[in-house]
Enzyme design. Structure first.
Site, PDB file in Angstrom:
ATOM      1  N   ASP A  20      47.427  39.984  28.598  1.00  0.00           N
ATOM      2  CA  ASP A  20      46.627  40.268  29.791  1.00  0.00           C
ATOM      3  C   ASP A  20      45.238  40.789  29.406  1.00  0.00           C
ATOM      4  OD1 ASP A  20      46.163  40.378  32.490  1.00  0.00           O
ATOM      5  OD2 ASP A  20      47.118  42.333  32.779  1.00  0.00           O
ATOM      6  N   ASN A  68      50.214  32.640  38.918  1.00  0.00           N
ATOM      7  CA  ASN A  68      48.867  32.280  38.456  1.00  0.00           C
ATOM      8  C   ASN A  68      48.363  30.957  39.037  1.00  0.00           C
ATOM      9  OD1 ASN A  68      49.329  33.704  35.107  1.00  0.00           O
ATOM     10  ND2 ASN A  68      48.424  34.633  36.916  1.00  0.00           N
TER      11      ASN A  68
HETATM   12  C1  IPE Z   1      50.613  38.463  33.930  1.00  0.00           C
HETATM   13  O1  IPE Z   1      49.290  38.747  34.088  1.00  0.00           O
HETATM   14  C2  IPE Z   1      50.799  37.008  33.613  1.00  0.00           C
HETATM   15  C3  IPE Z   1      50.337  36.585  32.316  1.00  0.00           C
HETATM   16  C4  IPE Z   1      49.855  37.361  31.386  1.00  0.00           C
HETATM   17  C5  IPE Z   1      50.458  35.188  32.073  1.00  0.00           C
HETATM   18  P1  IPE Z   1      48.588  38.764  35.533  1.00  0.00           P
HETATM   19  O2  IPE Z   1      47.173  39.161  35.286  1.00  0.00           O
HETATM   20  O3  IPE Z   1      48.812  37.487  36.230  1.00  0.00           O
HETATM   21  O4  IPE Z   1      49.398  39.907  36.287  1.00  0.00           O
HETATM   22  P2  IPE Z   1      48.963  40.920  37.411  1.00  0.00           P
HETATM   23  O5  IPE Z   1      48.358  40.125  38.511  1.00  0.00           O
HETATM   24  O6  IPE Z   1      47.970  41.856  36.805  1.00  0.00           O
HETATM   25  O7  IPE Z   1      50.228  41.624  37.793  1.00  0.00           O
HETATM   26  C1  IPE Z   2      45.610  36.987  31.169  1.00  0.00           C
HETATM   27  O1  IPE Z   2      44.357  37.435  31.476  1.00  0.00           O
HETATM   28  C2  IPE Z   2      45.691  35.479  31.141  1.00  0.00           C
HETATM   29  C3  IPE Z   2      46.434  34.904  32.269  1.00  0.00           C
HETATM   30  C4  IPE Z   2      47.084  35.551  33.189  1.00  0.00           C
HETATM   31  C5  IPE Z   2      46.438  33.453  32.362  1.00  0.00           C
HETATM   32  P1  IPE Z   2      43.871  37.601  32.967  1.00  0.00           P
HETATM   33  O2  IPE Z   2      43.187  36.349  33.395  1.00  0.00           O
HETATM   34  O3  IPE Z   2      44.963  38.059  33.854  1.00  0.00           O
HETATM   35  O4  IPE Z   2      42.786  38.753  32.793  1.00  0.00           O
HETATM   36  P2  IPE Z   2      42.503  39.978  33.750  1.00  0.00           P
HETATM   37  O5  IPE Z   2      43.797  40.664  34.004  1.00  0.00           O
HETATM   38  O6  IPE Z   2      41.908  39.419  34.990  1.00  0.00           O
HETATM   39  O7  IPE Z   2      41.562  40.822  32.985  1.00  0.00           O
HETATM   40 MG    MG Z   3      45.615  39.899  34.434  1.00  0.00          MG
END
Ligand code: IPE
Ligand code: IPE
Ligand code: MG
Length: 251
Positions: A20, A68
């Site tokens: 994340d 996502n």
């Molecule tokens: C969790 O991250 C999913 C992945 C790392 C693929 P998200 O960024 O989607 O989760 P939330 O929205 O912070 O819970």
């Molecule tokens: C994790 O990074 C990757 C995926 C969930 C695909 P994020 O895209 O969730 O990054 P933040 O949480 O917005 O920083």
């Molecule tokens: Mg995230």
């Protein structure tokens, strides 16, 4: 070699990582989110290599959740493009390193070209014995459990099993992770303390680690530091230590 300070006897068999923070990494640099994902995919490469070299048996990377899909179209398509590039470009590298690729999740929901690349890489790496790399793609724990329950219900309807015959093992065997060990540890980067629909059944006794580092900045050294902390944890699985007397009174 780095990592020499780790006790090889106490290495986790299965490490899972909720990667994340790509978006925040990009925002901090006034870049767009896609650039954060690009940088994040480089971190994937280095952590896969590190895990393999350190002797981890199974690495699961949560790369794309069922939720996502609701992100902006442009971001989703950029992520899919990156994924395709990763699957194709890493094929030889994974083979050379003895890594077997596996996909966990709703593979059928992925674009056809990604499915093809994934199948090709899985087929090519099928015989590799060094480490299993699970990519969790279009993965959601609730969807996984729902799918498992539906499969079991069909077996009951067909008369193959009786409801009272359902065991915990049987439920585990009807998840994407069937025949795999539960994750010994789950690491989440970028400071968030939640599972976000990841391995809720399998995480029953996983050791949880939250790193403040944003995923694109997560290094091999950060990984080793967390593994070192893991080795200091006392995993009790609800039991008491052998040093406690049998009647439960403290010693
Ligand atoms: C969790 O991250 C999913 C992945 C790392 C693929 P998200 O960024 O989607 O989760 P939330 O929205 O912070 O819970
Ligand atoms: C994790 O990074 C990757 C995926 C969930 C695909 P994020 O895209 O969730 O990054 P933040 O949480 O917005 O920083
Ligand atoms: Mg995230």
């Amino acid at each position: 070699m780095q990592g020499a300070s780790l006790d090889p006897e106490k290495l986790p068999v299965h490490v899972a990582i909720i990667m994340d923070g790509n978006g925040r990494w990009a925002k901090k640099r006034l870049m767009n989110r896609v650039q954060g994902h690009e940088k994040g995919s480089q971190a994937v490469r280095s952590i896969v290599t590190a895990a393999r070299e350190l002797g981890i048996g199974m690495l699961t990377l949560y790369a794309f959740s069922t939720e996502n899909w609701a992100r902006p179209k442009l971001e989703v398509s950029a992520l899919m493009k990156l994924l395709k590039r990763f699957l194709a470009s890493e094929r030889d590298e994974l083979t050379a390193k003895g890594v077997r690729l596996n996909i966990l999740g709703q593979k059928e929901k992925l674009p056809a070209d990604i499915q093809e690349e994934a199948d090709k890489t899985m087929e090519m790496t099928r015989g590799n014995q060094g480490m299993v790399l699970n990519l969790a793609l279009s993965y959601g724990s609730r969807q996984e459990i729902t799918w498992g329950v539906q499969t079991l219900a069909r077996k009951i309807k067909a008369g193959d099993i009786q409801p009272h015959e359902i065991t915990e093992e049987m439920i585990s065997d009807h998840l994407y992770t069937r025949q795999m060990p539960d994750p010994d540890m789950i690491i989440r980067t970028s400071g968030e303390f939640r599972l976000s629909n990841f391995m809720m059944w399998q995480a029953a006794y996983s050791e949880f680690f939250v790193a403040d580092t944003l995923w694109p900045d997560f290094t091999r050294d950060d990984f080793i530091e967390i593994l070192r902390n893991y080795q200091k944890r006392d995993r009790r699985f609800g039991k008491v230590k052998c040093s406690t007397s049998n009647d439960g009174s403290p010693q």
